[in-house]
Design an enzyme around this catalytic site. Sequence first.
Site, PDB file in Angstrom:
ATOM      1  N   ASP A   1       2.175   1.974   3.406  1.00 22.59           N
ATOM      2  CA  ASP A   1       3.121   1.043   4.044  1.00 22.59           C
ATOM      3  C   ASP A   1       4.539   1.492   3.762  1.00 22.59           C
ATOM      4  OD1 ASP A   1       0.889  -0.650   4.314  1.00 22.59           O
ATOM      5  OD2 ASP A   1       1.434  -1.812   2.528  1.00 22.59           O
TER       6      ASP A   1
ATOM      7  N   ASP B   1      -4.611 -13.778  -2.634  1.00 24.85           N
ATOM      8  CA  ASP B   1      -3.985 -13.444  -1.360  1.00 24.85           C
ATOM      9  C   ASP B   1      -4.031 -14.713  -0.532  1.00 24.85           C
ATOM     10  OD1 ASP B   1      -3.309 -10.889  -1.928  1.00 24.85           O
ATOM     11  OD2 ASP B   1      -4.602  -9.933  -0.436  1.00 24.85           O
TER      12      ASP B   1
ATOM     13  N   HIS C   1       0.886  -1.163   0.000  1.00 28.02           N
ATOM     14  CA  HIS C   1       0.000   0.000   0.000  1.00 28.02           C
ATOM     15  C   HIS C   1       0.928   1.218   0.000  1.00 28.02           C
ATOM     16  CE1 HIS C   1      -2.464  -2.903   2.399  1.00 28.02           C
ATOM     17  NE2 HIS C   1      -3.506  -2.327   1.832  1.00 28.02           N
TER      18      HIS C   1
ATOM     19  N   ASP D   1      -5.687 -13.739   9.144  1.00 31.79           N
ATOM     20  CA  ASP D   1      -4.573 -13.683   8.185  1.00 31.79           C
ATOM     21  C   ASP D   1      -3.387 -14.550   8.592  1.00 31.79           C
ATOM     22  OD1 ASP D   1      -6.040 -11.948   6.645  1.00 31.79           O
ATOM     23  OD2 ASP D   1      -4.882 -10.168   7.154  1.00 31.79           O
TER      24      ASP D   1
ATOM     25  N   ASP E   1      -0.654 -12.462   1.978  1.00 30.68           N
ATOM     26  CA  ASP E   1      -1.289 -11.420   2.799  1.00 30.68           C
ATOM     27  C   ASP E   1      -1.531 -12.078   4.156  1.00 30.68           C
ATOM     28  OD1 ASP E   1      -2.651  -9.387   3.934  1.00 30.68           O
ATOM     29  OD2 ASP E   1      -4.249  -9.265   2.440  1.00 30.68           O
TER      30      ASP E   1
ATOM     31  N   HIS F   1     -10.984 -14.049   3.455  1.00 29.81           N
ATOM     32  CA  HIS F   1     -12.187 -13.313   3.073  1.00 29.81           C
ATOM     33  C   HIS F   1     -13.255 -14.282   2.567  1.00 29.81           C
ATOM     34  CE1 HIS F   1      -9.591  -9.474   2.295  1.00 29.81           C
ATOM     35  NE2 HIS F   1      -9.426  -9.974   3.492  1.00 29.81           N
TER      36      HIS F   1
ATOM     37  N   ASP G   1     -10.655 -11.818  10.508  1.00 30.74           N
ATOM     38  CA  ASP G   1      -9.622 -11.920   9.476  1.00 30.74           C
ATOM     39  C   ASP G   1      -8.252 -12.086  10.141  1.00 30.74           C
ATOM     40  OD1 ASP G   1      -8.786 -11.860   6.838  1.00 30.74           O
ATOM     41  OD2 ASP G   1      -8.835  -9.686   6.642  1.00 30.74           O
TER      42      ASP G   1
ATOM     43  N   GLU H   1      -8.940 -13.743  -1.677  1.00 31.35           N
ATOM     44  CA  GLU H   1      -8.212 -14.046  -0.434  1.00 31.35           C
ATOM     45  C   GLU H   1      -8.926 -15.121   0.381  1.00 31.35           C
ATOM     46  OE1 GLU H   1      -6.570 -10.773   1.793  1.00 31.35           O
ATOM     47  OE2 GLU H   1      -7.163 -11.680   3.691  1.00 31.35           O
TER      48      GLU H   1
ATOM     49  N   GLU I   1     -10.566  -6.884  -4.666  1.00 29.86           N
ATOM     50  CA  GLU I   1     -10.387  -7.945  -3.662  1.00 29.86           C
ATOM     51  C   GLU I   1     -11.636  -8.044  -2.791  1.00 29.86           C
ATOM     52  OE1 GLU I   1      -6.602  -7.898  -1.560  1.00 29.86           O
ATOM     53  OE2 GLU I   1      -7.574  -8.703   0.215  1.00 29.86           O
TER      54      GLU I   1
HETATM   55  C1  XLS Z   1      -7.603  -6.634   4.213  1.00 29.67           C
HETATM   56  C2  XLS Z   1      -7.081  -6.888   2.884  1.00 29.67           C
HETATM   57  C3  XLS Z   1      -5.916  -6.007   2.498  1.00 29.67           C
HETATM   58  C4  XLS Z   1      -5.701  -6.045   1.015  1.00 29.67           C
HETATM   59  C5  XLS Z   1      -4.875  -4.924   0.494  1.00 29.67           C
HETATM   60  O1  XLS Z   1      -8.351  -7.410   4.779  1.00 29.67           O
HETATM   61  O2  XLS Z   1      -6.763  -8.234   2.766  1.00 29.67           O
HETATM   62  O3  XLS Z   1      -4.760  -6.376   3.197  1.00 29.67           O
HETATM   63  O4  XLS Z   1      -5.148  -7.236   0.604  1.00 29.67           O
HETATM   64  O5  XLS Z   1      -5.482  -3.696   0.707  1.00 29.67           O
HETATM   65 NI    NI Z   2      -5.747  -9.111   1.160  1.00 31.87          NI
HETATM   66 NI    NI Z   3      -7.631  -9.622   4.489  1.00 38.12          NI
END
Ligand code: XLS
Ligand code: NI
Ligand code: NI
Length: 441
Positions: A103, A295, A100, A308, A342, A270, A306, A267, A231
């Site tokens: 970031d 992702d 991003h 991750d 991700d 998600h 989430d 992702e 996404e």
């Molecule tokens: C958040 C998203 C984010 C995207 C990029 O839940 O996964 O990290 O991948 O903006």
């Molecule tokens: Ni993501």
């Molecule tokens: Ni995410």
Amino acid sequence: MAFFTDVPKIKFEGPDSKNTLAFRHYDESEIVEGKTMKEHLRFAVCYWHTFRGTGSDPFGPGCNLRPWEDGTDSVEMAIKRVGVAFEFFEKLGVPYYCFHDRDVSPEGKNLKETNANFDKVAKALKDEQQRTGVKLLWGTANLFSNPRFMHGAATSCNADVFAYAGAQVKKCLEVTKELGGENYVFWGGREGYSNLYNTDLKRELDHLAKFFHLAVDYKKKIGFGGQFLIEPKPKEPTVHQYDFDVANCVAFLRGYGLADSFKLNVETNHATLAGHTMMHELAYASMCGMLGSIDANRGDLLLGWDTDQFPTDYYLTTQCMLVILGQGGLANEKGGGGVNFDAKVRRESFEPIDLFHAHIGGMDAFAVGLKLAAQIRKEGVLSDFVKQRYASWDTGIGAKVEAGQAKFEDLETYMLEKGDAAKNVSGRQEMLENIINRYVR
Ligand code: XLS
Ligand code: NI
Ligand code: NI
């Protein structure tokens, strides 16, 4: 300057290796279905979790040990961090990274200063890309952290915030192009609502579509050749995110005349938040010709958010690779998508070395998934079964229906003569699950 001095370049040592800093399955030059693993998987490290994640959660502040950080959010620190990131990418042997805008470079006191910061850091990124050969899989704009985005960005009730977001994406597109980004991602951030009492749903969705059209126009204007990706995510931070899931995004894009300009970045966490499997989301996107990139991560069965986490489950990676191989991969002539981690280390895993373990595990899990999916495809165990299961559509009445040559009257005539439908055959779900276990073992 080297930051990970006690970590060697990570090498492939084979499945029997006990070295926790080696790949057991990911051999980047191994050929699978005519391409190297590196070409198939197109791994990317994400900048946000890996280099900006602090380990904070709703119950406590950051606790990650990152010896290179000086505690400031300055441009100098941002540039130093670029060096850390590229050393990490090189040692891990990933061909791509993603970021991003916020970031990699800090916000200034106004947009002008923010953009100038971004240019300085982008130069450092470009130099490191050239030095190492590591490429940008995608860039994206953070349209959710700054308090100005509290009501969303493109769907904000505040028109000035829409304008700010447009200006920010414009700049991020320029930088992504300058860095040779192969895609540009739109993740919905705070585009959604928390309560319909205060929300003009139609106006917000129209604005979102307007925003995407403006982005498409600008992409054409500057000649950015990368792929636009949306996404999907169903909730979090809002209770309802507009880019809910793949089917919803496809319908939205089609409804607003945007489907030709976008694909999807799907992702895992998600997908599961939306009540789907990752395989469902991938299959749906792929069926629509819109699976662009993934992702790679996973949620936790016991936590409804989430999380991750890094993917380690061979069923999951095999299912992902079955769909990806099924559409001929994620790459295309212009570059294409990839497998972006991700994903973040758990709060307890606060040392830099944990970042290596996490990525090595994820890369190995996808390497296994790739090999198993290729074997399953080679032996045709699923494809033959599915083909046979639908055989009644290949001839006779089925073929006529598919070709548009049968009306309801014809179906009636056919069935009156035949009297009843042919007998059904078992779907053999358990048998197929057992067959898959011949491979995933
Ligand atoms: C958040 C998203 C984010 C995207 C990029 O839940 O996964 O990290 O991948 O903006
Ligand atoms: Ni993501
Ligand atoms: Ni995410």
